[in-house]
Design a protein around this motif. Sequence first.
Motif, PDB file in Angstrom:
ATOM      1  N   GLY A 103      50.921  81.013  50.963  1.00  0.00           N
ATOM      2  CA  GLY A 103      52.194  80.343  51.219  1.00  0.00           C
ATOM      3  C   GLY A 103      52.242  78.977  50.578  1.00  0.00           C
ATOM      4  N   GLN A 125      54.710  81.769  55.776  1.00  0.00           N
ATOM      5  CA  GLN A 125      55.820  80.859  56.055  1.00  0.00           C
ATOM      6  C   GLN A 125      55.311  79.509  56.556  1.00  0.00           C
ATOM      7  OE1 GLN A 125      58.102  82.511  54.160  1.00  0.00           O
ATOM      8  NE2 GLN A 125      59.522  81.517  55.546  1.00  0.00           N
ATOM      9  N   GLU A 160      62.570  81.508  61.939  1.00  0.00           N
ATOM     10  CA  GLU A 160      61.803  82.545  61.247  1.00  0.00           C
ATOM     11  C   GLU A 160      61.950  83.854  62.023  1.00  0.00           C
ATOM     12  OE1 GLU A 160      60.032  84.988  59.135  1.00  0.00           O
ATOM     13  OE2 GLU A 160      60.198  82.959  58.325  1.00  0.00           O
ATOM     14  N   LYS A 188      54.067  77.621  53.564  1.00  0.00           N
ATOM     15  CA  LYS A 188      55.194  77.089  52.789  1.00  0.00           C
ATOM     16  C   LYS A 188      55.777  75.845  53.466  1.00  0.00           C
ATOM     17  CE  LYS A 188      56.661  81.541  50.931  1.00  0.00           C
ATOM     18  NZ  LYS A 188      57.723  82.578  50.960  1.00  0.00           N
ATOM     19  N   ARG A 189      55.931  75.925  54.774  1.00  0.00           N
ATOM     20  CA  ARG A 189      56.500  74.787  55.511  1.00  0.00           C
ATOM     21  C   ARG A 189      55.599  73.553  55.384  1.00  0.00           C
ATOM     22  NH1 ARG A 189      57.807  73.477  61.640  1.00  0.00           N
ATOM     23  NH2 ARG A 189      59.656  72.241  61.235  1.00  0.00           N
TER      24      ARG A 189
END
Length: 189
Positions: free
Chosen positions: A26, A174, A139, A177-178
């Motif tokens: 991610g 996710q 999400e 990525k965050r």
Amino acid sequence: MMCQIVILYYSRHGATQSVARQIARGVESIPQCEALLRTVDELEGESSAQDPVICLEELKHCDGLALGSPTWFGNMAAPLKHFWDKTTPLWLSGDLIDKPACVFTSSSSLHGGQETTLHTMMQPLLHHGMMILGIPYSEPKLHSTQSGGTPYGASTISSLGGKLSDDEIVLAQQLGKRLANAALKMKER
């Protein structure tokens, strides 16, 4: 401007390491972000880790941190706690203040203490002045997962044969990525 995110974990049987690898995916899906997979020393015996052991300098210079541990009696594993107990020099100099961080875990069962373990890993990060990120309920997989994944951080149930579920993979990526996006924003300030 490269952004370096440390994915620091302890894993005895590989489940936590699997989550770490998905968080790294991610992170690296975000342009200009690099994931450094690191582990900690064993307290006893030989390490079977496939990734290098972290040094304080790497932690000092990172732009963000993902911290992971298996659940041991609802708490982070002793080798990881031992590492954090040696980070006083970083605490005294404030090197981690305002850096984004997240946490992840694995347990042998659904009710194995994932959320309490995630909370115990947050405590040293808060003392270091880091900014804790979770997985927001925006999400969709957080609403439907039947295995791991919490708003506090990514997780897996290791009794499922060590293979992450599709939901666990998505949630871990996710979260990575965050974390990477937050670190980039902080670095641009």
